[in-house]
Design a protein around this motif. Structure first.
Motif, PDB file in Angstrom:
ATOM      1  N   ILE A 272       0.578  -0.957   0.012  1.00 53.67           N
ATOM      2  CA  ILE A 272       0.403   0.370   0.465  1.00 53.67           C
ATOM      3  C   ILE A 272       1.232   1.521  -0.024  1.00 53.67           C
ATOM      4  CG2 ILE A 272      -2.116   1.078   1.031  1.00 53.67           C
ATOM      5  CD1 ILE A 272      -2.226  -1.164   2.724  1.00 53.67           C
ATOM      6  N   PHE A 273       1.717   1.180   1.258  1.00 57.26           N
ATOM      7  CA  PHE A 273       3.157   2.500   0.826  1.00 57.26           C
ATOM      8  C   PHE A 273       4.051   2.571   1.269  1.00 57.26           C
ATOM      9  CE2 PHE A 273      -1.611   4.011   2.715  1.00 57.26           C
ATOM     10  CZ  PHE A 273      -1.239   5.077   1.540  1.00 57.26           C
ATOM     11  N   LEU A 274       4.982   2.857   0.826  1.00 55.73           N
ATOM     12  CA  LEU A 274       6.195   2.078   1.408  1.00 55.73           C
ATOM     13  C   LEU A 274       6.678   4.154   2.277  1.00 55.73           C
ATOM     14  CD1 LEU A 274       7.571   2.276  -1.947  1.00 55.73           C
ATOM     15  CD2 LEU A 274       7.623   0.368  -0.799  1.00 55.73           C
ATOM     16  N   LYS A 275       7.502   3.845   2.960  1.00 54.24           N
ATOM     17  CA  LYS A 275       7.584   4.551   4.326  1.00 54.24           C
ATOM     18  C   LYS A 275       9.265   4.354   4.819  1.00 54.24           C
ATOM     19  CE  LYS A 275       5.274   6.015   8.434  1.00 54.24           C
ATOM     20  NZ  LYS A 275       4.112   5.790   9.346  1.00 54.24           N
ATOM     21  N   ASP A 276       9.746   5.476   4.595  1.00 53.16           N
ATOM     22  CA  ASP A 276      11.195   5.670   5.304  1.00 53.16           C
ATOM     23  C   ASP A 276      10.971   7.218   7.091  1.00 53.16           C
ATOM     24  OD1 ASP A 276      12.482   4.373   3.498  1.00 53.16           O
ATOM     25  OD2 ASP A 276      12.353   5.939   1.504  1.00 53.16           O
TER      26      ASP A 276
ATOM     27  N   VAL B 263       2.135  -3.708   3.590  1.00 49.89           N
ATOM     28  CA  VAL B 263       1.137  -3.896   3.002  1.00 49.89           C
ATOM     29  C   VAL B 263      -0.094  -4.189   3.429  1.00 49.89           C
ATOM     30  CG1 VAL B 263       3.003  -5.542   2.266  1.00 49.89           C
ATOM     31  CG2 VAL B 263       2.023  -6.504   4.318  1.00 49.89           C
ATOM     32  N   ASP B 264      -1.073  -4.819   2.585  1.00 48.75           N
ATOM     33  CA  ASP B 264      -2.623  -4.928   3.173  1.00 48.75           C
ATOM     34  C   ASP B 264      -2.992  -5.811   3.283  1.00 48.75           C
ATOM     35  OD1 ASP B 264      -2.191  -6.827   1.334  1.00 48.75           O
ATOM     36  OD2 ASP B 264      -3.880  -5.317  -0.109  1.00 48.75           O
TER      37      ASP B 264
ATOM     38  N   VAL C 226       8.827 -12.902  -0.030  1.00 54.22           N
ATOM     39  CA  VAL C 226      10.056 -12.232  -1.350  1.00 54.22           C
ATOM     40  C   VAL C 226       8.615 -11.826  -2.575  1.00 54.22           C
ATOM     41  CG1 VAL C 226      11.006 -14.242  -1.803  1.00 54.22           C
ATOM     42  CG2 VAL C 226       8.817 -14.556  -2.844  1.00 54.22           C
ATOM     43  N   SER C 227       9.792 -10.107  -2.918  1.00 56.85           N
ATOM     44  CA  SER C 227       8.078  -9.923  -4.128  1.00 56.85           C
ATOM     45  C   SER C 227       8.372 -10.859  -5.440  1.00 56.85           C
ATOM     46  CB  SER C 227       9.564  -8.661  -4.835  1.00 56.85           C
ATOM     47  OG  SER C 227      10.157  -7.979  -3.451  1.00 56.85           O
TER      48      SER C 227
ATOM     49  N   ASP D  95       2.466  -3.272  -6.014  1.00 52.98           N
ATOM     50  CA  ASP D  95       3.786  -4.304  -6.732  1.00 52.98           C
ATOM     51  C   ASP D  95       2.839  -5.502  -5.240  1.00 52.98           C
ATOM     52  OD1 ASP D  95       5.328  -3.861  -8.053  1.00 52.98           O
ATOM     53  OD2 ASP D  95       6.841  -3.138  -7.178  1.00 52.98           O
ATOM     54  N   PHE D  96       3.318  -6.616  -5.701  1.00 53.95           N
ATOM     55  CA  PHE D  96       2.493  -7.771  -4.599  1.00 53.95           C
ATOM     56  C   PHE D  96       4.221  -8.536  -3.522  1.00 53.95           C
ATOM     57  CE2 PHE D  96      -0.515  -7.656  -7.930  1.00 53.95           C
ATOM     58  CZ  PHE D  96      -1.241  -7.462  -6.930  1.00 53.95           C
ATOM     59  N   ILE D  97       3.708  -9.256  -2.784  1.00 58.05           N
ATOM     60  CA  ILE D  97       4.488  -9.495  -1.968  1.00 58.05           C
ATOM     61  C   ILE D  97       4.419 -11.478  -1.803  1.00 58.05           C
ATOM     62  CG2 ILE D  97       5.841  -7.983  -0.425  1.00 58.05           C
ATOM     63  CD1 ILE D  97       4.324  -8.853   1.604  1.00 58.05           C
ATOM     64  N   ALA D  98       4.581 -12.295  -1.140  1.00 64.66           N
ATOM     65  CA  ALA D  98       4.404 -13.546  -1.360  1.00 64.66           C
ATOM     66  C   ALA D  98       4.771 -13.825   0.251  1.00 64.66           C
ATOM     67  CB  ALA D  98       4.368 -14.109  -2.021  1.00 64.66           C
TER      68      ALA D  98
END
Ligand code: LLP
Length: 424
Positions: free
Chosen positions: A300-304, A313-314, A333-334, A370-373
């Motif tokens: 959903i978002f990237l945050k630094d 992620v959702d 993994v991506s 993007d999705f992650i697994a």
């Protein structure tokens, strides 16, 4: 950017042309069509594991009872039942699901320290193979209820052999201090007591020492201690038919993990059980379904925060609580390979610091959308999920070769508040 095929450590999951596949299905395609979060399961991975078990135990009379607590999705249960396995249950709800999936009652064993009268009645009416009894008081109650139905209930006593399974303390069950079973040194008296009841039919002995066991020698110790008791019982004229060794075989969570196989388990326990002449029961859960499943989530978002990076992620602890409560490691993994890497905490949207899927993980760089697994999530993933933060439970998808099918619809908000709306 050319990315070569790079298979993962988990069978039936791997990259083809830079995209993660489960069997012959692109995970990105499934996630785009079904939405996220989703649990996906490889049918071939499940069947392979079942075959490994069948092959390993084929020379000894063994009933393999799948432990429903690992994952009780009805479509998955049906696949498992069709392979001739039995069911290890721990509640009335699991009995209900086992029966719905078609497990015959003479292949169902029922453990648990706190079976209610209702649950005992249900299991007696169904005529299950064995109650794995965990206390003297439970023996009395099962006898009383069986009498009411003019039946004899089959029982085994769950022995606690006081063996350290060398696993996470929350999932160690065979130590003296744990609430499970009857201490092995009180075993003889427990059987003598059980033999007095008219409506109990003593058929076996049970022990389960823990879960995610990777040091297989602990099974030998537990089996030998239990076999000793079987010999003592024989001397007293208490003859058994079944020797139930429980479940617990570990799986791979990290690429470098090296875990024992069903064959290793068979090689270590069959020689001991053979000496007793009893039929063997085993109750694998995680090792049947764990590596077959992955949890897919969307970024959903990237945050630094300076040099600390977060991938939000959702999906979170309500879908997969293992990292939060056991500090369990699941490899992440991506779904789309990227030659650029990033190191980040992969966290969910839930309002708790403990809501993470993985901390300080290096993954192929992802962007919003993007999705992650999260791998090895087939066991104790969906089955331990909740609606915390009023979050609908994830959909579940079965992959079979080039096909995929939804085996659990995503919940919606109405499902979550249904029983409250009804009384408003
Ligand atoms: N039989 C009995 C009596 C059990 O209590 C269990 C698991 C099994 C069989 C299956 O064990 P397995 O083959 O799956 O290791 N929530 C924890 C695991 C709890 C296991 C409880 N008992 C986790 O996520 O690691």
């Amino acid at each position: 950017m050319e990315i070569s095929r790079n298979n993962l450590f988990i069978e039936y999951f791997g990259y083809i042309d830079g995209k993660l596949y489960c069997e012959d299905v692109s995970i990105q395609n499934v996630a785009s069509k079904v939405g996220t979060p989703i649990y996906i399961y490889s049918k071939k991975a499940i069947l392979d594991k079942i075959n490994q078990y069948k092959e390993a135990f084929k020379d000894y009379d063994t009933l393999i009872c799948y432990a429903l607590k690992a994952n009780s999705n009805l479509s998955l249960l049906k696949i498992i039942e069709e392979q001739g396995l039995g069911a290890d249950i721990v509640s009335g709800g699991e009995l209900y699901k086992a029966k719905k999936a078609g497990f015959p009652s003479n292949r169902i064993v029922y453990a648990g320290v706190g079976k209610t009268d209702y649950e005992i009645e249900f299991a007696i009416r169904e005529g299950i193979l064995s109650f794995n009894v965990e206390s003297l008081m439970e023996l009395e109650v099962i006898d009383q209820i069986a009498k009411k139905y003019d039946k004899k209930a089959n029982i085994s006593i769950r022995i606690n052999p006081d063996v350290d399974p060398k696993t996470h303390p929350y999932i160690s069950t065979g130590l003296k201090k744990s609430k499970f079973g009857i201490d092995i040194d009180q075993g003889l008296d427990a059987y003598r007591y059980a033999a007095k009841f008219d409506n109990l039919n003593i058929i076996g002995i049970h022990c389960h020492i823990g879960s995610q066991i990777t040091d297989i020698s602990v099974y030998k110790e537990a089996a030998e201690k239990t076999a000793d008791l079987v010999f003592k019982l024989k001397k007293e004229g208490i003859e058994l038919q079944y020797f139930d060794m429980g479940g617990g075989l570990g799986i791979r969570y990290r690429p470098e993990d090296n875990v024992p196989t069903p064959k290793d388990l068979a090689d270590i326990i069959i020689p001991v059980v053979k000496q007793t002449g009893l039929k063997l029961i085993i109750e694998p859960g995680r090792s049947i379904i764990g590596e077959a499943g992955a949890l897919i989530a969307k970024v959903i978002f990237l945050k630094d925060k300076g040099d600390k990076h977060f991938v939000i992620v959702d999906s979170g602890m309500n879908d997969l609580i293992r990292p939060s409560i056991y500090n369990a490691y699941h490899h992440i993994v991506s779904v789309k390979q990227n030659s650029e890497k990033m190191v980040a905490d992969i966290v969910g949207p839930i309002c708790e610091t403990g809501d993470f899927l993985g901390l300080e993980r290096e993954i192929d760089k992802v962007e919003r959308g993007d999705f992650i697994a999260v791998l090895s999530a087939g066991a104790y993933g969906a089955s331990m999920s909740s609606n915390y933060n009023v979050r609908p439970k994830a959909a579940e998808v079965l992959i079979d070769g080039e096909k995929f099918s939804i085996i659990k619809e995503r919940e919606d908000y109405r499902h979550i508040s249904l029983f409250e709306e009804e009384i408003l």
